[in-house]
Design a protein around this motif. Structure first.
Motif, short mmCIF file in Angstrom:
data_model
loop_
_atom_site.label_atom_id
_atom_site.label_comp_id
_atom_site.label_asym_id
_atom_site.label_seq_id
_atom_site.Cartn_x
_atom_site.Cartn_y
_atom_site.Cartn_z
N LYS A 16 64.07 84.72 79.67
CA LYS A 16 64.06 84.35 78.25
C LYS A 16 64.08 82.84 78.12
O LYS A 16 64.72 82.13 78.88
N ILE A 53 59.34 93.21 75.13
CA ILE A 53 58.90 91.82 75.09
C ILE A 53 59.03 91.32 73.65
O ILE A 53 58.39 91.83 72.75
N TYR A 55 58.57 87.87 71.32
CA TYR A 55 57.83 86.62 71.48
C TYR A 55 57.55 85.97 70.13
O TYR A 55 57.58 86.62 69.09
N ASN A 89 49.37 87.13 67.61
CA ASN A 89 50.30 86.06 67.28
C ASN A 89 49.93 85.48 65.92
O ASN A 89 48.83 85.00 65.72
N GLN A 95 57.81 91.86 68.44
CA GLN A 95 58.33 92.58 69.60
C GLN A 95 57.38 93.71 69.96
O GLN A 95 56.79 94.34 69.08
N LEU A 110 52.76 86.46 82.07
CA LEU A 110 52.48 86.08 80.69
C LEU A 110 51.59 84.84 80.69
O LEU A 110 51.81 83.92 81.49
N TYR A 121 59.74 83.51 74.59
CA TYR A 121 59.76 84.95 74.86
C TYR A 121 61.08 85.38 75.47
O TYR A 121 61.84 84.58 76.01
#
Length: 133
Positions: A16, A53, A55, A89, A95, A110, A121
């Motif tokens: 993270k 995940i 982000y 995005n 999530q 990633l 993230y």
């Protein structure tokens, strides 16, 4: 007749960034992979893992690519992912969850789709095993 029970292991944090309270640097806008550590499904006989995940991109110009790479031994990984996600995005926190199974080991890669957006993230996983009761 035996009853099959799905037993969940404790959730484990893979990586993270600072925005999620971690120490990992933001994903750079360079189209190069950041990799998580190995997830070992083999040693304790787990059947799979639920991966979450979270982000957020610095702007809405580029999307986030999530690739899942398999390994037999946890040290050498396939060069091509067996699963790929392109996560939308729009600059807002998002999530996504995936299920990874039928591999001995895996790791997550990633990267950005372009060179304009950095990403924060957080990635966690929770493994499971099926047992007879």
């Amino acid at each position: 007749m035996a009853t099959i029970i799905k037993t969940w292991a404790a959730a484990v944090e893979l990586a993270k960034t600072d925005a999620y309270g971690g120490a990992v640097a933001d994903l750079a806008a360079d189209q190069k992979y950041d990799y998580t550590g190995d997830v070992d499904l083999e040693t304790a006989g787990q059947q799979g893992a639920h991966v979450t995940i979270a982000y957020r991109g610095s702007n809405a110009l580029d999307d986030l690519i999530i690739d899942v790479f398999a390994s037999l031994d946890g040290s050498t990984y396939d060069t091509e992912p067996f699963e790929r996600l392109r996560l939308m995005n729009d600059g807002s926190p998002r999530q996504r969850s995936i299920v990874v199974k039928d591999v001995a080991h895996f790791r997550i890669g990633l990267k950005t789709t372009g060179t304009n957006t950095t990403f924060d993230y957080s990635i966690t996983h929770q493994r499971w095993i099926l047992t007879n009761a």
